[in-house]
Design a protein around this motif. Structure first.
Motif, PDB file in Angstrom:
ATOM      1  N   LEU A  14      -7.018  -0.707 -10.661  1.00 19.55           N
ATOM      2  CA  LEU A  14      -7.653  -1.799  -9.513  1.00 19.55           C
ATOM      3  C   LEU A  14      -7.428  -1.224  -8.017  1.00 19.55           C
ATOM      4  N   LEU A  15      -8.545  -1.662  -7.559  1.00 21.54           N
ATOM      5  CA  LEU A  15      -8.752  -0.833  -6.122  1.00 21.54           C
ATOM      6  C   LEU A  15      -7.874  -1.523  -4.873  1.00 21.54           C
ATOM      7  N   ALA A  16      -6.948  -0.312  -4.341  1.00 24.01           N
ATOM      8  CA  ALA A  16      -6.160  -0.865  -3.470  1.00 24.01           C
ATOM      9  C   ALA A  16      -6.788  -1.790  -2.312  1.00 24.01           C
ATOM     10  N   GLY A  55      -4.109  -7.300  -2.478  1.00 27.08           N
ATOM     11  CA  GLY A  55      -3.103  -7.449  -1.106  1.00 27.08           C
ATOM     12  C   GLY A  55      -1.778  -7.540  -1.592  1.00 27.08           C
ATOM     13  N   SER A  56      -1.263  -7.647  -2.738  1.00 25.14           N
ATOM     14  CA  SER A  56       0.175  -7.612  -2.916  1.00 25.14           C
ATOM     15  C   SER A  56       0.531  -7.278  -4.433  1.00 25.14           C
ATOM     16  N   GLU A  57       1.572  -7.266  -5.019  1.00 22.27           N
ATOM     17  CA  GLU A  57       2.065  -6.982  -6.400  1.00 22.27           C
ATOM     18  C   GLU A  57       1.594  -8.081  -7.036  1.00 22.27           C
ATOM     19  N   ALA A  58       1.893  -9.334  -6.667  1.00 16.49           N
ATOM     20  CA  ALA A  58       1.484 -10.603  -7.398  1.00 16.49           C
ATOM     21  C   ALA A  58       0.164 -10.815  -7.619  1.00 16.49           C
ATOM     22  N   GLU A  59      -0.778 -10.466  -6.556  1.00 20.38           N
ATOM     23  CA  GLU A  59      -2.132 -10.282  -6.883  1.00 20.38           C
ATOM     24  C   GLU A  59      -2.764  -9.410  -7.809  1.00 20.38           C
ATOM     25  N   TYR A  60      -1.833  -8.271  -7.953  1.00 20.95           N
ATOM     26  CA  TYR A  60      -2.464  -7.243  -8.713  1.00 20.95           C
ATOM     27  C   TYR A  60      -2.245  -7.768 -10.119  1.00 20.95           C
ATOM     28  N   ALA A  92      -1.781 -10.657 -11.290  1.00 19.37           N
ATOM     29  CA  ALA A  92      -2.800 -11.910 -11.492  1.00 19.37           C
ATOM     30  C   ALA A  92      -4.215 -11.572 -11.970  1.00 19.37           C
ATOM     31  N   ARG A  93      -4.722 -10.577 -11.157  1.00 15.87           N
ATOM     32  CA  ARG A  93      -5.949 -10.101 -11.369  1.00 15.87           C
ATOM     33  C   ARG A  93      -6.044  -9.124 -12.720  1.00 15.87           C
ATOM     34  N   LYS A  94      -4.951  -8.462 -13.019  1.00 16.01           N
ATOM     35  CA  LYS A  94      -4.903  -7.630 -14.148  1.00 16.01           C
ATOM     36  C   LYS A  94      -5.035  -8.696 -15.452  1.00 16.01           C
ATOM     37  N   GLU A  95      -4.257  -9.822 -15.374  1.00 12.75           N
ATOM     38  CA  GLU A  95      -4.430 -10.658 -16.502  1.00 12.75           C
ATOM     39  C   GLU A  95      -5.746 -11.418 -16.674  1.00 12.75           C
ATOM     40  N   LEU A  96      -6.403 -11.564 -15.577  1.00  5.71           N
ATOM     41  CA  LEU A  96      -7.852 -12.056 -15.694  1.00  5.71           C
ATOM     42  C   LEU A  96      -8.840 -11.093 -16.364  1.00  5.71           C
ATOM     43  N   VAL A  97      -8.455  -9.595 -15.985  1.00  8.32           N
ATOM     44  CA  VAL A  97      -9.304  -8.565 -16.614  1.00  8.32           C
ATOM     45  C   VAL A  97      -9.042  -8.536 -18.008  1.00  8.32           C
ATOM     46  N   GLY A 134       5.121   1.638  -7.056  1.00  9.66           N
ATOM     47  CA  GLY A 134       5.564   2.481  -8.222  1.00  9.66           C
ATOM     48  C   GLY A 134       5.397   2.075  -9.345  1.00  9.66           C
ATOM     49  N   GLY A 135       5.130   0.678  -9.640  1.00 14.31           N
ATOM     50  CA  GLY A 135       4.714  -0.019 -10.780  1.00 14.31           C
ATOM     51  C   GLY A 135       3.543  -0.599 -10.996  1.00 14.31           C
ATOM     52  N   VAL A 136       2.512  -0.043 -10.303  1.00 15.13           N
ATOM     53  CA  VAL A 136       1.334  -0.810 -10.694  1.00 15.13           C
ATOM     54  C   VAL A 136       0.033   0.439 -10.401  1.00 15.13           C
ATOM     55  N   TYR A 137      -1.074   0.387 -11.129  1.00 17.06           N
ATOM     56  CA  TYR A 137      -2.064   1.461 -11.355  1.00 17.06           C
ATOM     57  C   TYR A 137      -2.914   1.030 -10.300  1.00 17.06           C
ATOM     58  N   LEU A 138      -2.954   1.333  -8.957  1.00 15.16           N
ATOM     59  CA  LEU A 138      -3.761   1.287  -7.988  1.00 15.16           C
ATOM     60  C   LEU A 138      -4.585   2.637  -7.467  1.00 15.16           C
ATOM     61  N   SER A 139      -5.889   2.390  -7.057  1.00 20.06           N
ATOM     62  CA  SER A 139      -6.513   3.815  -6.631  1.00 20.06           C
ATOM     63  C   SER A 139      -7.390   3.077  -5.428  1.00 20.06           C
ATOM     64  N   LEU A 140      -7.557   4.037  -4.424  1.00 25.10           N
ATOM     65  CA  LEU A 140      -8.051   4.010  -3.413  1.00 25.10           C
ATOM     66  C   LEU A 140      -9.573   4.179  -3.474  1.00 25.10           C
TER      67      LEU A 140
END
Length: 400
Positions: free
Chosen positions: A213-215, A219-224, A226-231, A263-269
């Protein structure tokens, strides 16, 4: 020589276990394959325009070295750009005229990044290093020898097959969906560096998907999460619509762990792990049918960037899959086919040392009923190899 015979092994669909992988457009290995092929197409067209023929080149050695970024929830910055090394051979002058090889290649690379990776600005995020030189006298001489068809520049073998199994189709379709324009419009926070690994155990399909997911959009770990579950839910919906399996289980970004922050999320710039995590190399991406099929016969050649007129590592790799498909679609009674092609260096590419079709037949059909038809098809397709090669030079067939 042409040999048509019956395939004596079982179908991959009859096995209890099947494994299939696909790397998406933003995977570093896939980037290398795609970019080197773009350079070959651009050079081929430049040679044709200037001289009316495609000259010697093989742009099939490439390495994408990962850069360095700083990122966090909400964005980040590129600290060190990725570096792409473009290597091997090209024709720099012909008939007293110089060819701006590096300028042509540079434009092809930057155009490809702009067209396929939304987050990458190739002028700021990429350095390009060229290690190109003229080819050897013997190999370049192939291109000035008489004859309508070029001689093979290598002794090499390739294999193709058809049809794709349901597992192969599912893995291919899921990655294509995740990188489709419509999907990115609905989920713009997803990057292009997609990898899908499929495991079929009997009639159950287990899919493991990696996609950052794009950094800048999270905006936050919680948002990450939440969006991950939608995907993830959208992936399940897509697979349910396809059907075909007793059960589908989907794992998405399995290294993630809540409570560990960055450290616990797969973010990419930038949308690709080549920004700082993973380098890429030509030949480590998908085979020419778009898959890495564990358990199927696959050739050892990297087709991307190879000369489309003489390098059988490209020509035969793509042609073998095409021939297998043509046999299955046009010869009644054939339910599956493997095609093996072998060249001998120097011989015209339309005269392989061996063209072997191994056929799976429909119930009740005999090999003798289809042999003549398959031989005729192989002979006809080989006789048209000149136009097939020109279509490769225009980039009309995928190489990975």
């Amino acid at each position: 020589m042409i040999l048509v015979e019956q395939h004596t092994g079982g179908s991959v669909t009859e096995q209890n276990v099947e494994m299939v992988e696909r790397k998406g457009v933003g995977h570093p290995d896939q980037i290398c394959d795609s970019v080197m092929e773009a350079i070959s197409v651009a050079l081929s067209q430049a040679y044709l325009k200037e001289f009316g023929t495609i000259l010697h080149h093989n742009i099939d050695k490439g390495l994408l070295a990962a850069g360095r970024v700083s990122r966090g929830f909400g964005g980040g910055e590129v600290l060190e750009p990725m570096e792409l090394t473009v290597g091997d051979r090209a024709t720099f002058s012909f008939q007293g005229k110089n060819i701006p090889v590096e300028q042509i290649a540079q434009k092809a690379v930057r155009d490809w990044f702009r067209q396929h990776l939304r987050g990458v600005d190739p002028d700021r995020h990429l350095r390009i290093r060229f290690k190109l030189a003229p080819g050897s006298q013997e190999l370049t001489d192939i291109f000035v020898r008489p004859g309508a068809v070029r001689g093979a520049n290598d002794t090499s073998a390739a294999v193709g097959y058809y049809p794709l199994s349901p597992t192969e189709q599912a893995v291919l379709a899921l990655e294509q969906e995740l990188n489709a324009v419509s999907f990115k419009e609905r989920f713009p926070e997803t990057g292009e560096d997609v990898k899908v690994m499929g495991l079929r155990f009997r009639d159950e399909l287990d899919l493991t998907v990696a996609m950052p997911l794009l950094a800048g959009r999270i905006g936050s770990e919680a948002e990450y999460f939440a969006r991950k579950e939608l995907v993830r839910a959208e992936m399940y919906r897509f697979m349910a619509e396809r059907g075909g399996f007793g059960r589908v289980t989907l794992h998405f970004n399995t290294l993630d762990q809540q409570g560990r922050g960055l450290g616990g999320v797969y973010l990419s710039l930038l949308g690709t792990s080549a920004e700082d995590a993973d380098s890429g190399q030509v030949g480590r991406g998908n085979r020419v049918n778009g898959l890495i099929p564990i358990g199927r016969p696959i050739g050892t050649e990297a087709a991307a960037g190879k000369n489309p007129m003489s390098h059988v590592g490209k020509i035969y790799s793509i042609l073998a899959h095409r021939l297998a498909r043509e046999i299955c679609q046009k010869v009644d009674g054939v339910s599956g086919a493997y095609v093996l092609l072998l060249s001998q260096i120097g011989d015209p590419v339309d005269r392989p040392l061996m063209a072997n079709a191994q056929l799976m037949l429909a119930r009740g059909r005999q090999l003798a009923e289809v042999t003549d038809r398959v031989e005729e098809l192989l002979q006809r397709e080989l006789s048209h190899i000149g136009s097939f090669c020109l279509s490769l030079a225009r980039g009309e067939s995928a190489v990975s």
